[in-house]
Design an enzyme around this catalytic site. Structure first.
Site, PDB file in Angstrom:
ATOM      1  N   ASP A 175       0.792  -1.021   0.087  1.00  0.00           N
ATOM      2  CA  ASP A 175      -0.048  -0.115  -0.007  1.00  0.00           C
ATOM      3  C   ASP A 175       0.754   1.270  -0.139  1.00  0.00           C
ATOM      4  OD1 ASP A 175      -2.204   1.924   0.479  1.00  0.00           O
ATOM      5  OD2 ASP A 175      -3.281   0.116   1.041  1.00  0.00           O
ATOM      6  N   HIS A 229      -2.640   3.507  -4.731  1.00  0.00           N
ATOM      7  CA  HIS A 229      -2.182   2.958  -3.459  1.00  0.00           C
ATOM      8  C   HIS A 229      -0.669   2.129  -3.640  1.00  0.00           C
ATOM      9  CE1 HIS A 229      -5.467   3.338  -0.841  1.00  0.00           C
ATOM     10  NE2 HIS A 229      -6.421   3.179  -1.883  1.00  0.00           N
ATOM     11  N   GLU A 293      -9.811   3.258  -5.783  1.00  0.00           N
ATOM     12  CA  GLU A 293      -9.023   4.399  -5.066  1.00  0.00           C
ATOM     13  C   GLU A 293      -7.969   4.779  -5.599  1.00  0.00           C
ATOM     14  OE1 GLU A 293     -10.971   4.112  -0.613  1.00  0.00           O
ATOM     15  OE2 GLU A 293      -8.771   3.246  -0.907  1.00  0.00           O
TER      16      GLU A 293
END
Length: 499
Positions: A175, A229, A293
């Site tokens: 991440d 990410h 995202e």
């Protein structure tokens, strides 16, 4: 005659009169193919009971693999306990492993101890059980990217999943805040990206974990986030980004970082190199590549990205996300694996992706109707980083929701108003433990249990008998106590340290 209090509740259970006792004379009769179940039974019962459970042709505990028992499927089992012996049968070794966990729960809770316990009669009630799971995917996602956990803890976590007949450990390995997966050709990923907050795993640790989990009927599904990410990867290899000459550090904040991978050949080659090693370490049929995202702001300004838009005939930079996921998905398909991704409703992914809709059940239904196979992960019923209650004594968690035990128990991955065709595309469900607010292993277990018990009930039996579940959980809580799972944290004001 009271029913044994098991979690998850078996599909069919009938009590019988009497009890069977495991003692020093008890032996196992093991048919070909059942050797793994015998090893697991000895491993689980040995520390507390000290019983050797040797294999003998006349053993009173029979572990039988019988492929003709097709009605039990891959993970179902039949268990008969009489006063003179035990018969555990399954069509597949995974069914025997599930039956071992039921036998373990039938024993006194002291059998769960990790050291010798004296003065206990190791008896089990006589029962007839036929048990098959509702869904083939029954899992838990553990985020070790933001909060590293040593492999010794991952093994403990696997044991806790197996006790509840869950069969997937989804390991979130990378991440913005950390990169925990070693890649031989790219050592800087763990040298730089693994440095904050704990470190990284070795290849030997991960391959050992895969073996350990498989011996307990659990598949470890790896997740490598892309194309968003990825700040930890960019800190190690800034050439993968969208701004030549820029340097990055591993992100020290939570939330969604606006730096993402480029869509140039260097970035795509990097992803393929990483995933090739991931597939070498993890034999899971599924490989999770994140996908959600992903801000597209950088692509709107990047000459490389705009060139790619023109070359591929895309309507604009925003469409690069679906294009990127398609290129990586095809690489996994060519390797014989199934790409898996987070999504809202699957609209931006090729149909061959298996998806995890995280918004709500309606988004999952939309993904199903688009042709995707689905693992349901709606945040309002499966995200364990949300507080368990609104009590001021509850430790800090994600804002905006309370996900209590009954809410998790009310999750239905394939509601009754869905058509049979829609329901058939639902593989199952899993809980998610994101770790921004989870600084310790004890905190992780406090948040996981007993809510994971509710998820286990939903995906194995599928019943929504809340009073019955509560009654069984009261006894099951003593099993968790015996395993050292905390009922509460040592302080009601647990601080949440920043990276």
């Amino acid at each position: 005659m009271p029913l044994p209090r098991l979690v998850p509740d078996p599909t069919h259970l009938s009590p019988l009169p009497g009890r069977f006792t495991f003692d020093a004379a008890t032996a196992l009769r093991v048919t070909p193919g059942a050797e793994g179940a015998a090893r697991l039974l000895r491993t689980l019962l040995g520390p507390a009971t000290g019983l050797p459970l040797p294999a003998r042709p006349d053993g009173s505990v029979v572990l039988a693999l019988d492929p003709a028992l097709t009605g039990l499927g891959d993970e179902g089992y039949g268990l008969t306990v009489g006063t003179g012996g035990v018969l555990l049968r399954a069509a597949d070794p995974r069914g025997l492993l599930a039956g071992i966990q039921t036998l373990r729960q039938l024993l006194p809770v002291e059998a769960l101890a990790d050291k010798p316990v004296a003065g206990v009669a190791w008896t089990v009630p006589c029962v007839q059980i036929t048990d098959t799971p509702r869904f083939p995917w029954r899992g838990s996602m553990l985020d070790v990217a933001r909060r590293f956990r040593p492999v010794s803890y991952l093994r403990r976590y696997v044991d806790l999943l197996a006790l509840h007949k869950l069969n997937v450990l989804h390991l979130h390995l990378t991440d913005d805040q950390g990169w925990r997966m070693p890649v031989t050709a790219l050592p800087r990923l763990t040298e730089v990206g693994g440095e904050p907050h704990g470190g990284a795993y070795t290849r030997a640790e991960l391959t050992g974990l895969v073996t350990y989990a498989a011996e307990r009927g659990i598949t470890v599904v790896p997740e490598i986030e892309m194309p968003g990410h990825v700040r930890a990867a960019l800190a190690a290899h800034p050439e993968l980004g969208n701004t030549p000459g820029r340097t990055y550090d591993v992100w020290d904040r939570w939330g969604v970082c606006d730096t993402v991978l480029g869509v140039h050949d260097t970035a795509l080659d990097f992803c393929r190199t990483v995933l090739d090693e991931v597939m070498d370490v993890f034999p899971s049929p599924y490989v999770h590549i994140g996908g959600e995202e992903c801000p597209t702001t950088e692509w709107h300004a990047s000459p490389d990205a705009l060139r790619r838009v023109a070359e591929e005939g895309l309507p604009g930079p925003d469409a690069l996300h679906g294009w990127f996921m398609g290129r990586i998905g095809e690489h996994l398909l060519r390797a014989g694996r199934r790409p898996l991704s987070w999504t809202e409703n699957g609209a931006d992914l090729p149909e061959y992706f298996t998806v995890m809709p995280w918004r709500d059940s309606d988004h999952g239904r939309t993904a199903v109707r688009r042709g995707h196979r689905v693992v349901m992960a709606p945040h309002r019923t499966t995200y364990l980083d949300y507080p368990q209650s609104a009590s001021p004594a509850e430790p800090p968690g994600q804002a905006g929701e309370v996900v209590d035990l009954r809410t998790v128990h009310g999750n239905d991955p394939a509601p009754a108003d869905w058509s049979p065709e829609e329901a058939a595309r639902v593989l199952g469900s899993q809980v998610q433990l994101w770790t921004e607010y989870v600084p310790t292993a004890a905190h992780a277990e406090y948040l996981t249990f007993p809510r994971l018990c509710a998820l286990a009930e939903v995906v194995w039996t599928g019943r929504h008998d809340w009073p019955g579940f509560q009654e069984r959980l009261r006894h099951h809580r003593t099993r968790l106590d015996a395993l050292g799972v905390p009922r509460r944290l040592s302080t009601t004001a647990t601080p949440v340290p920043h990276l």
